[in-house]
Structures are given as structure tokens and as C-alpha cells.
Motif scaffolding. Sequence first.
Motif, PDB file in Angstrom:
ATOM      1  N   TRP A  78      51.959   7.550  11.798  1.00  0.00           N
ATOM      2  CA  TRP A  78      53.068   6.674  12.220  1.00  0.00           C
ATOM      3  C   TRP A  78      53.980   7.701  13.249  1.00  0.00           C
ATOM      4  N   HIS A  79      53.469   7.562  14.467  1.00  0.00           N
ATOM      5  CA  HIS A  79      53.996   8.722  15.388  1.00  0.00           C
ATOM      6  C   HIS A  79      55.268   8.604  15.601  1.00  0.00           C
ATOM      7  N   GLY A  80      56.174   9.660  15.574  1.00  0.00           N
ATOM      8  CA  GLY A  80      57.571   9.965  15.612  1.00  0.00           C
ATOM      9  C   GLY A  80      58.475   9.067  14.350  1.00  0.00           C
ATOM     10  N   VAL A 124      55.874  17.139  17.663  1.00  0.00           N
ATOM     11  CA  VAL A 124      56.190  17.656  16.139  1.00  0.00           C
ATOM     12  C   VAL A 124      56.009  16.469  15.261  1.00  0.00           C
ATOM     13  N   HIS A 125      55.320  16.242  14.338  1.00  0.00           N
ATOM     14  CA  HIS A 125      55.311  15.233  13.320  1.00  0.00           C
ATOM     15  C   HIS A 125      56.478  15.387  12.292  1.00  0.00           C
ATOM     16  N   GLY A 126      57.133  14.129  12.037  1.00  0.00           N
ATOM     17  CA  GLY A 126      58.266  14.144  10.865  1.00  0.00           C
ATOM     18  C   GLY A 126      59.480  14.281  11.372  1.00  0.00           C
ATOM     19  N   TYR A 175      51.884  19.958  14.169  1.00  0.00           N
ATOM     20  CA  TYR A 175      52.594  20.130  15.643  1.00  0.00           C
ATOM     21  C   TYR A 175      51.334  20.484  16.373  1.00  0.00           C
ATOM     22  N   HIS A 176      51.266  19.878  17.712  1.00  0.00           N
ATOM     23  CA  HIS A 176      50.232  19.844  18.397  1.00  0.00           C
ATOM     24  C   HIS A 176      50.383  19.729  19.991  1.00  0.00           C
ATOM     25  N   CYS A 177      49.477  19.779  20.724  1.00  0.00           N
ATOM     26  CA  CYS A 177      49.487  19.242  22.038  1.00  0.00           C
ATOM     27  C   CYS A 177      48.590  17.950  21.896  1.00  0.00           C
ATOM     28  N   TYR A 226      51.400   3.952  16.651  1.00  0.00           N
ATOM     29  CA  TYR A 226      50.809   4.196  15.295  1.00  0.00           C
ATOM     30  C   TYR A 226      49.343   4.538  15.945  1.00  0.00           C
ATOM     31  N   HIS A 227      48.477   5.199  15.564  1.00  0.00           N
ATOM     32  CA  HIS A 227      47.249   5.622  15.962  1.00  0.00           C
ATOM     33  C   HIS A 227      46.616   6.579  15.062  1.00  0.00           C
ATOM     34  N   PRO A 228      45.323   6.643  15.092  1.00  0.00           N
ATOM     35  CA  PRO A 228      44.362   7.296  14.211  1.00  0.00           C
ATOM     36  C   PRO A 228      44.577   8.900  14.430  1.00  0.00           C
ATOM     37  N   HIS A 229      44.294   9.826  13.334  1.00  0.00           N
ATOM     38  CA  HIS A 229      44.264  10.970  13.393  1.00  0.00           C
ATOM     39  C   HIS A 229      43.515  11.619  12.925  1.00  0.00           C
ATOM     40  N   PRO A 230      42.184  11.278  12.988  1.00  0.00           N
ATOM     41  CA  PRO A 230      40.807  12.045  12.094  1.00  0.00           C
ATOM     42  C   PRO A 230      40.722  13.433  12.961  1.00  0.00           C
TER      43      PRO A 230
HETATM   44 CU1  C2O Z   1      50.604  10.839  17.966  1.00  0.00          CU
HETATM   45 CU2  C2O Z   1      49.708  14.132  15.797  1.00  0.00          CU
HETATM   46  O1  C2O Z   1      50.260  12.499  16.671  1.00  0.00           O
END
Ligand code: C2O
Length: 403
Positions: free
Chosen positions: A36-38, A328-330, A380-382, A74-78
Amino acid sequence: MGFNGTHLGPTIRAARGERVRIHVTNDLAMPTTAHWHGMILPASQDGTVHQSIKPADTWTAAWTIEQAPATLWYHPHPHGQTELQVGRGMAGMFIIDDDASTDLPSEYGVDDIPLIIQDVAVGAGGDAPGTPASAPIGRIGNTVIVNGTHQPHFEASSTLVRFRILNASAARCYNLELSTQGTFYLAGTDGGLLPSPAPLTSLLLSPAERAEVLIPVPRGADLTLRSTPFDLGMSHGDNIASGAEDTLGILRITGAPDAVTRVLPAALPAPELPQRKGTPTERHFTLGDTTINGKVMDMSRIDTVIPAGSTEIWTISNDSARAHNFHVHGTQFAVTAVNGAIPASANQGLKDTIFIAPGDMVELLVPFSVFADPVTPYMYHCHMLWHEDQGMMGQYILTGGAS
Ligand code: C2O
Ligand code: CU
Ligand code: CU
């Protein structure tokens, strides 16, 4: 690939204060996740690689919406497969509804329109050509689809339309403008609304960023929302390979002859920006070609330990020759400086993802949630997905505080 269908996913809507519970069943032949992005929620509900869902399994996420009205997604994060799954269509919007007092167009599908922009690779005859070569920032497609549709057309039934724009592409950045070169208005950024609509004539949106824009559409108008060339700050050759010199139509917009009149709201609800408390901890992150502080992601390594409920200053500098962004997540953070200067309006609201050109440095004020969990990290990531899949990602945990 999609959620509840063959491509993309349903728009999820919830209001602040509501309790959400979502069951995600994996019908794919490979592991996936639902992130759940954001969203500001406990790390155990965040849907990262640490909440992987095996084929045929079901995972349930539950949390309470406790943040400002916004356009999330929202999107996958595998691990290592995010570009593949998002690129094939696994993405949807998650809207946190406006407060009742907000005077913005808000009739979903009528004057409040989601636009999920992706680029896909299409060869002669409509076939997907084999694996496209990766530009320095990842896979660039030659064809734009919006909500899964090629060359879409929207007829406006009011003279001011709110578009919630999500760049759900793997790597392509869009430099949005109107074919009339007219003014449009930025009403909201990733995590919430601006204090008032900000006039713009162009807007850069890197992967995962959202913008809520208000576009005036006079009766009888015929205009196109398009993406025009922009310098991403890389070498000329890398800019071309990354699609930054392309001109692409995104959405044709026409004004119905009997459209109802809607005026631009002068003010919007005050944004809930984080505030500095005491002397915040400062951390610095350096972006390389596909690294953060010289490292690639290791699922078993915690890179950053943060007291729950604290607010920190993070500076991110891009020391590579490639364009990146930083998510950055969360949290929803404030951008306090870009190269030492006050940020442009596109970065003045709440953000969870920020574009960082080669050589640039951004300073963020990042409020962390109270959801302490000593074992489950956030990321946290690009958000250029090929970089992310290469491991351009770190992990943080929140300690102490309330749990
Ligand atoms: Cu849109 Cu780590 O995600
Ligand atoms: Cu995220
Ligand atoms: Cu990157």
C-alpha cells in the motif's frame, strides 16, 4: 496481470478513521505481495517482500486509515520481480476520501478522474517485442496506455476537472503539459492537498509519484494532456535512451457543449505537514548507479534503526550519472530543500517519493509512525523498478515507542 481482473485493479476508497481489511489471494504462478504505497501503517501490514504470498495462498492486511485525504496506490513488491509484475499491469489506486468541507470536484468518474499512466513495448502488428533493452533507468516502452487504454479520450461534463495522475511506469518520467500550453493547477501531491491550487504549465512526474491536478476545460475545447521533452540531467545519449526526448499524447480532453460551470477553489484544507521537534537526528544517503550508501539490498540486514514516533532530517544526494527517485515506506515527508533552495510547488506538499537528478541533493523532514516493531522492517528505495529490482533499496525498523 491484475488485481480482480486481467489488468490493473479496482480503485479502493476509504475515509480517515475507517478500519480496512483486505484479503489478497495469489492466483499467479509466482510469489507476489500487495504493498500500500504511501500508506502510514504497521510494517507487518505494508505488503513488502517480508509479507510474501506464495501461489494459491491468501494474505490479509488490516489497519486503520489515520492520514490526510490523498491519492495513494497499491502494487506488488516481490524481491527482484517488481518491474515484471507492475509492468504487466499489477497496480491500482487507493484513494483516501476528501474531508466533507473540501470544495474540489469529487464525483468519481465524472469530474474526479483517476489516470494510471504506464508505458508498454509494442512491436509491429501489436506483438510485444522480446525483452526490451534497459535504458540507464530501466525498461522504457514505446507506447503509452492510460487506465489500460491506448489513445484515450475523455469528454468533460464540467468546466473544471480533477485528474488524479499516477505514474505507474517502471522507469519513464513524464513531463506533463497541455497541448494549448495553458495553465493548469496542482491541487495535491503524493500524500495530500496543497494549501491552494498552484498554477503550472508543466509538471514532471517520476515513477510512483502522484499529482492531483485541476484542468480547466472550456465548453467545446479540444486539448491533449501530453508529455514533452525534458532534461533528466543525464548525458544526452542517456536522456534519449530513457525516453526523455519523446513527445507522447496521454489523454485527449474535450469539453461538452453543455458542460456545467465549475470554478477553481481559492483555498484547500490546510496541509498537515510534519513539524521539526527538538534537534532531529540527521541521516545522509548517497545514491550510486544501483546502490544506496554503496550497498545493495540484503533482506536480512537492517540498515537504519529509528525510534518510533520521531521526526528526522534525511538528506539524499545523487552522486551517480543516472536519474533516480527516492521513496520511503510508512510515512509522508516534507521536502525542506532541493539543492539548498526552497522546493518548487510540485514538491511543497506531502510526498512519499521524490525525483533526484544526477548531482542533486534533497533535504527531507520525515515523520515516522508510532508502530514500533523490532522484527519487521519498512523499505526505502529508488522507485525506478529495474533499479529497485537490482537492490537499490534499504530497510529500516522502528523501535520503542507505542506498539
Ligand atoms: Cu511503491 Cu516500496 O514501493
Ligand atoms: Cu511504498
Ligand atoms: Cu534509480
